[in-house]
Scaffold this active site. Structure first.
Site, mmCIF file in Angstrom:
data_model
loop_
_atom_site.group_PDB
_atom_site.id
_atom_site.type_symbol
_atom_site.label_atom_id
_atom_site.label_comp_id
_atom_site.label_asym_id
_atom_site.label_seq_id
_atom_site.Cartn_x
_atom_site.Cartn_y
_atom_site.Cartn_z
ATOM 1 N N THR A 106 0.863 -1.183 0.000
ATOM 2 C CA THR A 106 0.000 0.000 0.000
ATOM 3 C C THR A 106 0.896 1.229 0.000
ATOM 4 O O THR A 106 1.634 1.467 0.963
ATOM 5 C CB THR A 106 -0.918 -0.014 1.237
ATOM 6 O OG1 THR A 106 -1.674 -1.222 1.207
ATOM 7 C CG2 THR A 106 -1.850 1.179 1.238
ATOM 8 N N PHE A 127 -6.032 -6.251 -1.505
ATOM 9 C CA PHE A 127 -7.208 -6.014 -0.651
ATOM 10 C C PHE A 127 -7.470 -7.163 0.310
ATOM 11 O O PHE A 127 -8.548 -7.242 0.893
ATOM 12 C CB PHE A 127 -8.444 -5.787 -1.525
ATOM 13 C CG PHE A 127 -8.366 -4.535 -2.357
ATOM 14 C CD1 PHE A 127 -8.692 -3.304 -1.807
ATOM 15 C CD2 PHE A 127 -7.937 -4.579 -3.671
ATOM 16 C CE1 PHE A 127 -8.603 -2.141 -2.558
ATOM 17 C CE2 PHE A 127 -7.843 -3.422 -4.437
ATOM 18 C CZ PHE A 127 -8.178 -2.196 -3.876
ATOM 19 N N LEU A 128 -6.514 -8.090 0.448
ATOM 20 C CA LEU A 128 -6.794 -9.250 1.304
ATOM 21 C C LEU A 128 -7.061 -8.842 2.750
ATOM 22 O O LEU A 128 -6.597 -7.803 3.211
ATOM 23 C CB LEU A 128 -5.651 -10.264 1.241
ATOM 24 C CG LEU A 128 -4.252 -9.866 1.730
ATOM 25 C CD1 LEU A 128 -4.146 -9.828 3.226
ATOM 26 C CD2 LEU A 128 -3.241 -10.842 1.164
ATOM 27 N N LYS A 129 -7.816 -9.702 3.437
ATOM 28 C CA LYS A 129 -8.091 -9.471 4.863
ATOM 29 C C LYS A 129 -7.292 -10.485 5.659
ATOM 30 O O LYS A 129 -7.379 -11.692 5.383
ATOM 31 C CB LYS A 129 -9.579 -9.686 5.167
ATOM 32 C CG LYS A 129 -10.511 -8.795 4.376
ATOM 33 C CD LYS A 129 -11.972 -9.050 4.721
ATOM 34 C CE LYS A 129 -12.550 -10.303 4.114
ATOM 35 N NZ LYS A 129 -12.603 -10.362 2.653
ATOM 36 N N CYS A 186 -3.110 -2.063 8.913
ATOM 37 C CA CYS A 186 -3.552 -1.329 7.723
ATOM 38 C C CYS A 186 -4.413 -0.105 8.032
ATOM 39 O O CYS A 186 -4.021 1.014 7.704
ATOM 40 C CB CYS A 186 -4.304 -2.269 6.783
ATOM 41 S SG CYS A 186 -3.230 -3.511 6.071
ATOM 42 N N LYS A 226 -2.786 3.003 9.918
ATOM 43 C CA LYS A 226 -1.683 3.637 9.166
ATOM 44 C C LYS A 226 -2.177 4.202 7.830
ATOM 45 O O LYS A 226 -1.761 5.287 7.429
ATOM 46 C CB LYS A 226 -0.532 2.639 8.983
ATOM 47 C CG LYS A 226 -0.376 2.008 7.631
ATOM 48 C CD LYS A 226 0.877 1.172 7.529
ATOM 49 C CE LYS A 226 0.751 0.051 6.508
ATOM 50 N NZ LYS A 226 0.480 0.430 5.150
HETATM 51 P P1 NAD Z 1 4.858 -7.478 6.727
HETATM 52 O O1 NAD Z 1 5.489 -6.525 7.655
HETATM 53 O O2 NAD Z 1 4.123 -8.666 7.265
HETATM 54 O O3 NAD Z 1 5.914 -8.021 5.660
HETATM 55 C C1 NAD Z 1 6.785 -7.183 4.977
HETATM 56 C C2 NAD Z 1 8.010 -8.005 4.613
HETATM 57 O O4 NAD Z 1 8.866 -7.218 3.797
HETATM 58 C C3 NAD Z 1 8.835 -8.447 5.823
HETATM 59 O O5 NAD Z 1 9.033 -9.855 5.798
HETATM 60 C C4 NAD Z 1 10.155 -7.699 5.648
HETATM 61 O O6 NAD Z 1 11.272 -8.415 6.151
HETATM 62 C C5 NAD Z 1 10.205 -7.533 4.150
HETATM 63 N N1 NAD Z 1 11.093 -6.468 3.682
HETATM 64 C C6 NAD Z 1 11.245 -5.232 4.185
HETATM 65 N N2 NAD Z 1 12.173 -4.560 3.481
HETATM 66 C C7 NAD Z 1 12.583 -5.376 2.489
HETATM 67 C C8 NAD Z 1 13.513 -5.242 1.421
HETATM 68 N N3 NAD Z 1 14.186 -4.104 1.233
HETATM 69 N N4 NAD Z 1 13.706 -6.296 0.601
HETATM 70 C C9 NAD Z 1 13.024 -7.452 0.797
HETATM 71 N N5 NAD Z 1 12.129 -7.630 1.787
HETATM 72 C C10 NAD Z 1 11.910 -6.592 2.630
HETATM 73 O O7 NAD Z 1 3.860 -6.594 5.845
HETATM 74 P P2 NAD Z 1 2.480 -7.036 5.163
HETATM 75 O O8 NAD Z 1 1.416 -7.055 6.197
HETATM 76 O O9 NAD Z 1 2.697 -8.208 4.292
HETATM 77 O O10 NAD Z 1 2.220 -5.749 4.252
HETATM 78 C C11 NAD Z 1 3.031 -5.449 3.138
HETATM 79 C C12 NAD Z 1 2.403 -4.285 2.397
HETATM 80 O O11 NAD Z 1 1.091 -4.658 1.946
HETATM 81 C C13 NAD Z 1 2.198 -3.034 3.241
HETATM 82 O O12 NAD Z 1 2.325 -1.910 2.428
HETATM 83 C C14 NAD Z 1 0.755 -3.166 3.716
HETATM 84 O O13 NAD Z 1 0.165 -1.933 4.022
HETATM 85 C C15 NAD Z 1 0.109 -3.782 2.490
HETATM 86 N N6 NAD Z 1 -1.093 -4.563 2.774
HETATM 87 C C16 NAD Z 1 -1.155 -5.346 3.890
HETATM 88 C C17 NAD Z 1 -2.307 -6.083 4.118
HETATM 89 C C18 NAD Z 1 -2.425 -6.912 5.373
HETATM 90 O O14 NAD Z 1 -3.551 -7.282 5.713
HETATM 91 N N7 NAD Z 1 -1.351 -7.229 6.066
HETATM 92 C C19 NAD Z 1 -3.384 -6.032 3.227
HETATM 93 C C20 NAD Z 1 -3.256 -5.255 2.089
HETATM 94 C C21 NAD Z 1 -2.108 -4.518 1.865
#
Ligand code: NAD
Length: 447
Positions: free
Chosen positions: A121, A150-152, A261, A264
């Site tokens: 995001t 958009f996963l939950k 999410c 933030k």
């Molecule tokens: P997370 O914190 O669970 O995972 C992020 C991963 O990225 C971590 O494993 C971290 O080690 C890795 N990382 C960080 N810097 C890196 C780099 N330079 N190279 C390689 N790997 C790196 O985050 P998440 O919950 O999976 O969310 C990821 C993105 O997706 C965010 O922007 C979040 O807002 C968005 N998002 C999350 C969800 C959710 O429900 N969690 C849903 C939709 C969108």
């Protein structure tokens, strides 16, 4: 197709294993060595229903691999998905440093035409900036596409395999064709693709989360008003949700939304609007209402114990920010436990899967239990914070016998207050009248 997924958190791991499941060759890359080593052994570090099976299947088929070498990942993938974290900076803006760092490596390491897809995001304008960063180093053609996720959490695998919609931000016909083919196995019954420009795709993700957050804050305000007016918000909610224009989802009053999410993304959107000289008044109010929402329950707890919780044993049920996940990022339970500890309460806690990450924060200041009954033994109050199924069907007679005082603070309105009052409990809810045990019958008057 050959796909590289950068970042193996909730989003990247579901995406990578899901795409391997549909027949692609996927290399998932992360900077976290321990995580990658564990994943290589088939150990999934997060709780997400169905994910273990998907990862195990991909590893066994040889279609899913894990590594720490981003350069190798970039060279391997025809498509490179960026799924790294974009956590909030202290002022609420999204921290994009990981996105920019990945963009630089992509630019340096690309060995032929690449499609770079942002799934993290990211604020409006990120795709454009990413294009500039990659172009500084790139010696081959590339496209940057926005494909917000958009996963939950708690239902992530299911959401990925059966998406409501797939938003693609690009003006490239080639990218549209390739991504339509990549996502075809997940939309057999109907076309879920929605194409638009990258700026609109980036805004769509924030608009969706801000709308859902607003819906929750709206009903939370109605709950507080219902409390002041002596109304029952549960009845109001049911009638509201029965209107097809409103719908029943995200209309459950509680202790506020949390997770990685909504809080933030709402604040990042406020910043985005400010940067172009506009104030999003509704979204700001949704954030403010949410920040204040746990106070409603905490005031009830405080008043019940006559503003003195020193030494009072209290059990907290549910720590994850919502059921079916072990994610405690911005979980309301943390705010509630911080406050209880500040007040001098003796806190015990129970969550089916989030005890471990929460214990890392509190250490021995909180006693963690796997059984809700153990957590509640000797307690003078149970505070229900996360509505896990395990906490819905409770043996209240047993619970009553175990507790030192039978008070329940139902932070999600999952219990039937009158029924529990008949079992001897005092039940506080969010916007429903307090239910108290019936007074014992008066002794017969002397003849
Ligand atoms: P997370 O914190 O669970 O995972 C992020 C991963 O990225 C971590 O494993 C971290 O080690 C890795 N990382 C960080 N810097 C890196 C780099 N330079 N190279 C390689 N790997 C790196 O985050 P998440 O919950 O999976 O969310 C990821 C993105 O997706 C965010 O922007 C979040 O807002 C968005 N998002 C999350 C969800 C959710 O429900 N969690 C849903 C939709 C969108």
């Amino acid at each position: 197709m050959r796909v590289c997924v950068v970042g193996t958190g909730y989003v990247g791991l579901v995406l990578g294993s899901g795409l391997a499941h549909s027949g692609n060759d996927v290399l998932c890359v992360d900077t976290d060595d321990d995580k990658i080593a564990a994943l290589g052994r088939g150990e999934v570090p997060i709780h997400e229903p169905g994910l273990n099976e998907l990862v195990a299947e991909g590893l066994a088929d040889g279609r899913l691999r894990f590594g720490t070498d981003l350069a190798e990942g970039v060279r391997f993938g025809d498509i490179v998905f960026i799924c790294v974290g974009t956590p909030p900076l202290p002022d609420g803006r999204a921290d994009l440093s990981a996105v920019w760092a990945v963009g630089e490596v992509i630019g340096r390491e690309m060995n032929w035409f690449k499609m770079i897809v942002t799934k993290s995001t990211v604020p409006v304008g990120t795709a454009a900036r990413l294009r500039e960063i990659i172009a500084q180093y790139a010696r081959h053609r590339f496209e940057v596409i926005s494909n917000p996720e958009f996963l939950k959490e708690g239902n992530a695998v299911n959401d990925f395999l059966k998406p409501d919609r797939i938003v693609i931000g690009t003006d490239s016909e080639h990218a549209q064709e390739v991504l339509t083919e990549l996502y075809a196995p997940f939309q057999l019954t109907s076309d879920r693709m929605i194409f638009m420009d990258t700026v609109s795709a980036e805004l769509t993700k924030y608009a969706a989360n801000a709308f859902l957050a607003t819906k929750i804050s709206f009903v939370n305000e109605m709950a507080i008003l219902a409390d002041r007016l002596g109304a029952d918000v549960a009845a109001v909610r049911r009638a509201l949700g029965a209107d097809a224009r409103i719908g029943p989802k995200f209309l459950f009053p509680g202790v506020g939304y949390g997770g990685s999410c909504f809080p933030k993304d709402v604040r990042a959107l406020l910043h985005t609007a400010e940067e172009v000289g506009y104030e999003l008044r509704i979204v700001r109010a949704a954030d403010e209402v949410n920040c204040a929402q746990p106070e409603f329950l905490l005031n009830q707890v405080s008043a019940h114990f006559e503003h003195s919780l020193q030494g009072v044993p209290v059990a907290v049920w549910g720590l994850a920010f919502k059921p079916n996940t072990d994610d405690i990022r911005e979980a309301p339970a943390l705010r509630i436990m911080d406050w209880l500890l500040e007040q001098g309460a003796v806190v015990s806690a129970c969550d089916p899967v989030a005890n471990e990450p929460t214990a890392a924060r509190y250490g021995d200041r909180v006693a963690f239990h796997h059984s809700p009954y153990e957590a509640a033994t000797g307690a003078r109050a149970v505070i229900l914070v996360t509505e896990w199924h395990q906490f819905r069907t409770v043996d209240f007679t047993r619970l009553h016998d175990l507790m030192a005082e039978a008070a329940i603070f139902d932070g999600r309105n999952i219990y039937f207050p009158e029924r529990l009052a008949r079992s001897g409990f005092t039940v506080y809810s969010i916007g429903r009248p307090v239910a108290r045990p019936a007074a014992p019958p008066l002794p017969p008057s002397p003849a």
